[in-house]
Design a protein around this motif. Structure first.
Motif, short mmCIF file in Angstrom:
data_model
loop_
_atom_site.label_atom_id
_atom_site.label_comp_id
_atom_site.label_asym_id
_atom_site.label_seq_id
_atom_site.Cartn_x
_atom_site.Cartn_y
_atom_site.Cartn_z
N ASP A 363 0.85 -1.22 -0.01
CA ASP A 363 -0.07 0.09 -0.08
C ASP A 363 0.83 1.14 0.05
N GLN A 364 0.38 2.34 -0.09
CA GLN A 364 1.04 3.78 -0.12
C GLN A 364 1.67 4.20 1.42
N ASP A 365 2.80 4.60 1.42
CA ASP A 365 3.43 5.25 2.63
C ASP A 365 4.17 6.40 1.85
N ASN A 366 3.61 7.68 1.95
CA ASN A 366 4.45 8.56 1.12
C ASN A 366 4.00 10.05 1.77
N GLY A 367 4.76 11.28 1.36
CA GLY A 367 4.45 12.48 1.61
C GLY A 367 5.12 13.64 0.53
N MET A 368 5.04 14.86 1.10
CA MET A 368 5.45 15.74 0.34
C MET A 368 6.26 16.81 1.14
N LEU A 369 7.52 17.11 0.75
CA LEU A 369 8.25 18.02 1.56
C LEU A 369 8.38 19.28 0.69
N VAL A 370 7.98 20.41 0.93
CA VAL A 370 7.78 21.49 0.17
C VAL A 370 8.73 22.63 0.88
N GLY A 371 9.29 23.51 -0.11
CA GLY A 371 10.40 24.76 0.18
C GLY A 371 9.41 25.47 1.12
N ASP A 372 10.20 26.05 2.15
CA ASP A 372 9.56 26.91 3.24
C ASP A 372 9.00 28.41 2.49
N ALA A 373 9.37 28.83 1.32
CA ALA A 373 8.73 29.79 0.50
C ALA A 373 7.45 29.40 0.19
N VAL A 374 6.78 28.37 0.39
CA VAL A 374 5.55 27.97 -0.15
C VAL A 374 4.66 28.98 0.54
N THR A 375 3.52 29.34 -0.06
CA THR A 375 2.22 30.28 0.49
C THR A 375 1.08 29.45 0.72
N GLN A 376 0.10 29.83 1.28
CA GLN A 376 -1.03 28.89 1.41
C GLN A 376 -1.83 28.85 0.16
N GLY A 377 -1.69 29.75 -0.74
CA GLY A 377 -2.26 29.68 -2.00
C GLY A 377 -1.50 28.83 -2.84
N ASP A 378 -0.34 28.32 -2.77
CA ASP A 378 0.57 27.31 -3.61
C ASP A 378 0.04 25.99 -3.10
N ASP A 379 -0.53 25.58 -1.89
CA ASP A 379 -0.90 24.39 -1.59
C ASP A 379 -1.82 23.72 -2.37
N GLU A 380 -2.84 24.85 -3.10
CA GLU A 380 -3.72 24.04 -3.84
C GLU A 380 -3.06 23.31 -5.06
N TYR A 381 -1.92 23.66 -5.60
CA TYR A 381 -1.06 23.42 -6.80
C TYR A 381 -0.64 21.88 -6.15
N PHE A 382 -0.02 21.82 -5.00
CA PHE A 382 0.42 20.65 -4.41
C PHE A 382 -0.27 19.52 -4.02
N LEU A 383 -1.67 19.99 -3.60
CA LEU A 383 -2.64 19.05 -3.32
C LEU A 383 -3.18 18.50 -4.49
N ALA A 384 -3.14 19.11 -5.78
CA ALA A 384 -3.62 18.51 -7.21
C ALA A 384 -2.47 17.56 -7.54
N VAL A 385 -1.36 17.83 -7.26
CA VAL A 385 -0.32 16.98 -7.84
C VAL A 385 -0.46 15.53 -6.83
N ALA A 386 -0.39 16.02 -5.58
CA ALA A 386 -0.59 14.50 -4.70
C ALA A 386 -1.61 13.80 -5.10
N ASN A 387 -2.77 14.45 -5.15
CA ASN A 387 -4.02 13.85 -5.41
C ASN A 387 -3.66 12.86 -6.90
N TYR A 388 -3.37 13.50 -7.83
CA TYR A 388 -3.12 12.78 -8.99
C TYR A 388 -2.33 11.67 -9.03
N VAL A 389 -0.90 11.60 -8.06
CA VAL A 389 -0.18 10.65 -7.83
C VAL A 389 -0.65 9.56 -7.15
N ASN A 390 -1.33 9.98 -5.83
CA ASN A 390 -1.88 8.92 -4.98
C ASN A 390 -2.97 8.22 -5.73
N ASP A 391 -3.82 8.90 -6.38
CA ASP A 391 -4.93 8.15 -7.19
C ASP A 391 -4.20 7.07 -8.37
N GLY A 392 -3.27 7.75 -9.03
CA GLY A 392 -2.70 6.99 -10.13
C GLY A 392 -1.83 5.65 -9.47
#
Length: 618
Positions: A363-392
Motif C-alpha cells: 500500500d502507499q506510505d508517502n509524503g511531500m516536503l515543500v520549500g519554506d517559501a510556499v504560500t497558502q495559495g500554493d498548496d492548491e497546486y501541491f494538493l492537485a499533484v498529490a491527488n494525481y499521484v496517489n490516485d494513479g
C-alpha cells in the motif's frame, strides 16, 4: 564393549571430525559400526551419489567435487568433509553429481543411522542443517544473476500442447485451431512422436495460395524438418534458434513427444517480466491508464525473480526500483498537467518503499516536503499533484494507505519547517503514537524532486536522535513488544482461530523485529542509512554489533523474507490475494528447523538490544 580393529580405526577417525566428536562414546561406536567403505578412482562420477538410497558420505582420503545439474561447482570435499546429506535432510532427490578429483576412500553411513544420530544429539543435527543452508546460499550467490538468460523454457509454456494426426484434413485442423484459439498444431504419429507442424502461415501459403481444397490431409502441407527444444533448454537458446531459423513457433518435446509450444508471444511476455523492460515501458507512458497497463506485469516480475532464485534483498530492491519509476512518471504527468511547481519540493517514500524492501503487498506510505517559501495559495497546486499521484498509484495496484499516510493528507504535505517540528516532537516527546510512527516515518527516502530539501530534513532528524537515551529507550521498549512466535518448548505459536488459523505472520513477528533492531542502532549513531542490511553493516562499523551477530541477523532476515516471497508468489500464481501468513506444517523439516534458528537469532538480538538501550527508562 569390544569392537573389531576395523571398527576401532573408523571410530578413531570419526572422533577427530566435527560433529562426530560431539557424540557420546556409545553413539560414536554405533556410527563406526554401520560404516561401509568404498574406493573410487580419479575421474569417476557415476554411482557415487545414489538418490534412490541416500547416504552420508565422509571423505577418508582423496578429494571430491560436488556439482549441480548444470555442472556448476557447489563444493570441494577433502578428508574429514561430507556430502550427500541434503537428500537425507530434505527427502528430495537432489540431482547433484560427485566427481572424484583424487583417488580416495569414502565412509558411507546409511539413512537410518544418520537420522538416529540426529535425533539423539542436537549439535550433530544442527551442524548438518547449517552446512546445508550454507551450501544453498553459496549456490545462489554464484548463480548467474541475469535471470532472463538462465530461465528455462518450461517456465514459459503452461498450456497443454494442441496436437493432430497427419491424416486429418485442413478443414478439421482449422476447426481445432479456432476452437483452441491457437496459431499452430503439432502433428504426431501413431507412437505419439512429433512428426510435423502446421501454422496459420502454412494454411495461407500452402493451402489458400496454392488453391488446395479443405479435404487436403495435413501430411501434404505440414513442415517436416523441425527445430525443437526441451523444457530444460534455456529461454536464451530458444530465442537464438527462433531468430536463426526465422520461425515464430518452437515445439517443446520430451523423448520426442510434444509437451508444449513456445511462441514469440511467450517470449514477449517473458521480456515483460524483466525490470529493465518494465522501467523502459513506464518511461514511455503519458497517462495513468498506460501506467496501469504496464503495472499488470509486476506480479509476473516477482514470480520470475523467485523462480530465478534471486535473493529476497535483490527482489525487494528491484520491485522498489519499479515502484520508484512509476511514482516519478506519475509526478511528471502531474507537472505536465498542472504546470511547474511554484516552489521546490521533494516526494518522500516511507516504510518498506523507503527501505527498498517491497514485496507483493504494497500500500502507499508517502509524503511531500515543500520549500519554506510556499504560500497558502500554493498548496492548491501541491494538493492537485498529490491527488494525481496517489490516485494513479492506487490505479496501478498500490492501494491507498489505511492510515492515510499519503501526500494528499495535509499532515504529510508540509514545508520543511513543519516536517522538522513534527520529527523533533516525536523524538523529544516519544508518545505511543510517536513510537508507532517511528517504524514508518524514520525509514524515509527522497524519490523525486529537490534532494537538498530532503538532506536538510534528514540531517535534523539524525542529529536529534543520535544518543538521545530517552527516545531510544522508548523506541526499544516499543519494538520489543513484537517477539518471534516461539513457545517455551521451541514450538511455533500459531493463530488458533479466525481466517489465518494455524499460521504465523512472518512479517509482523519475524521481519519487522529485525527492521526495528536495525533502525534503533542506526538512529543511535545518527546514521542516514535506511536499508535494513546496510544499517546492520554500519552497526558493525560502529562496534554496536559484532560481525557474527550482524551476519546472523542478515541471514535470518533473508531466510524469513525469502519464505514470505515464495509464499506470495504461489498465491499470485493461484489468483489468491497475497498475505504474510505462512503455515509451518507445510514446511519441510529443514525449513522448520531453519525458521526456528532464525527466530532464535532475532530473540537473542532483542535481548542484547534491551540491555543496551532500555536503561534510559530507569
Amino acid at each position: 564393549m569390544t569392537v573389531s580393529v576395523e571398527v576401532a580405526a573408523v571410530r578413531d577417525f570419526l572422533a577427530e571430525c566435527t560433529p562426530f566428536n560431539e557424540l557420546s562414546e556409545e553413539h560414536l561406536t554405533l556410527a563406526a559400526g554401520h560404516v561401509q567403505i568404498a574406493y573410487y578412482r580419479a575421474g569417476e562420477s557415476t554411482g557415487i551419489l545414489d538418490y534412490s538410497n541416500p547416504k552420508l558420505l565422509i571423505v577418508r582420503s582423496g578429494a571430491f567435487e560436488v556439482r549441480n545439474g548444470e555442472g556448476e561447482l557447489l563444493d570441494r570435499v577433502e578428508p574429514g568433509g561430507y556430502f550427500g546429506y541434503p537428500s537425507l535432510l530434505t527427502g528430495d532427490a537432489i540431482t547433484n553429481q560427485a566427481v572424484v578429483i583424487e583417488d580416495g576412500l569414502l565412509y558411507q553411513i546409511d539413512a537410518d543411522t544418520f537420522q538416529q544420530l540426529r535425533s539423539v544429539n542436537r549439535s550433530f543435527d544442527r551442524f548438518f542443517n547449517q552446512a546445508h543452508a550454507k551450501r544453498l546460499r553459496h549456490a545462489v550467490r554464484f548463480r548467474e544473476q541475469n535471470y532472463q538468460l538462465t530461465r528455462r523454457v518450461g517456465d514459459l509454456s503452461s498450456r497443454e500442447p494442441v496436437t493432430a494426426r497427419p491424416d486429418l484434413t485442413v478443414a478439421e485442423v482449422a476447426e481445432i485451431m479456432t476452437a483452441q484459439r491457437v496459431s499452430s498444431v503439432m502433428v504426431i504419429d501413431e507412437r505419439q512422436q512429433l512428426c510435423g507442424l502446421v501454422t496459420d502461415r502454412d494454411l495461407r501459403a500452402r493451402v489458400v495460395a496454392e488453391k488446395r481444397g479443405p479435404e487436403t490431409p495435413l501430411s501434404e502441407i505440414m513442415t517436416r524438418e523441425l527445430t525443437s527444444v526441451s523444457a530444460e533448454s534455456l529461454v536464451f537458446e530458444a530465442l537464438l534458434l527462433m531468430t536463426e531459423h526465422n520461425i515464430h513457433h518452437l515445439p517443446v518435446t520430451a523423448d520426442g513427444q510434444p509437451v508444449a509450444m513456445l511462441t514469440t508471444t511467450d517470449l514477449v511476455k517473458a521480456q515483460k517480466a524483466d525490470p529493465v523492460y518494465l522501467i523502459g515501458e513506464i518511461g514511455h507512458q503519458d497517462s495513468v491508464e498506460g501506467l496501469k497497463g504496464v503495472s499488470r506485469d509486476i506480479p509476473e516480475l516477482l514470480r520470475s525473480l523467485i523462480r530465478a532464485e534471486a535473493s529476497a534483498d535483490q527482489i525487494g530492491r528491484l520491485l522498489t526500483t519499479v515502484t520508484d519509476a512509476l511514482t516519478r512518471q506519475l509526478i511528471k504527468q502531474a507537472v505536465e498537467k498542472y504546470g511547474e511547481p511554484p516552489v521546490p519540493f521533494a516526494w518522500l517514500a516511507f516504510g518498506s518503499l523507503g527501505r527498498r524492501d517491497q514485496t507483493a503487498i504494497s500500500d502507499q506510505d508517502n509524503g511531500m516536503l515543500v520549500g519554506d517559501a510556499v504560500t497558502q495559495g500554493d498548496d492548491e497546486y501541491f494538493l492537485a499533484v498529490a491527488n494525481y499521484v496517489n490516485d494513479g498509484l492506487d490505479a496501478c495496484g498500490y492501494k491507498y494507505c489505511p492510515g492515510e499516510i499519503m501526500a494528499s493528507t495535509p499532515d504529510w504535505r508540509q514545508p520543511l519547517v513543519g516536517w522538522k517540528k513534527q520529527f523533533l516532537r516525536w523524538i523529544n516527546q516519544p508518545s505511543s503514537k510517536a513510537l508507532m510512527h517511528a517504524s514508518i516515518f524514520f525509514d524515509m527516502r527522497c524519490v523525486y524532486g529537490d534532494q537538498s530539501l530532503f538532506d536538510d530534513l534528514q540531517a535534523t532528524v539524525c542529529d536529534a536522535a543520535r544518543g538521545n537515551e530517552i527516545f531510544l529507550a522508548n523506541l526499544t521498549a516499543n519494538a520489543l513488544k513484537l517477539t518471534p512466535p516461539m513457545g517455551f518448548f521451541k514450538n511455533f505459536v500459531v493463530e488458533h482461530s479466525g481466517e489465518h488459523k494455524n499460521t504465523l505472520d512472518v512479517k509482523l513477528r519475524g521481519i519487522m523485529p529485525i527492521n526495528d533492531i536495525a533502525r534503533i542502532y542506526a538512529l543511535s549513531i545518527g546514521s542516514r542509512q535506511v536499508h535494513t542490511l546496510e544499517r546492520l553493516q554500519e552497526a558493525v562499523s560502529s562496534k554496536l554489533l559484532t560481525l557474527k551477530d550482524s551476519r546472523n541477523l542478515t541471514d535470518a532476515h533473508e531466510f524469513i523474507s525469502r519464505l514470505r516471497l515464495v509464499h506470495q508468489g504461489e498465491q499470485l500464481r493461484d489468483g489468491v490475494k497475497p498475505d504474510n501468513h505462512l503455515n509451518p506444517s507445510t514446511f519441510s523439516s529443514l525449513s522448520r528447523h531453519q525458521l526456528r534458528d532464525a527466530f532464535a537469532v532475532v530473540n537473542n538480538a532483542q535481548s542484547a538490544l534491551r540491555v543496551k538501550f532500555t536503561h534510559g527508562l530507569m
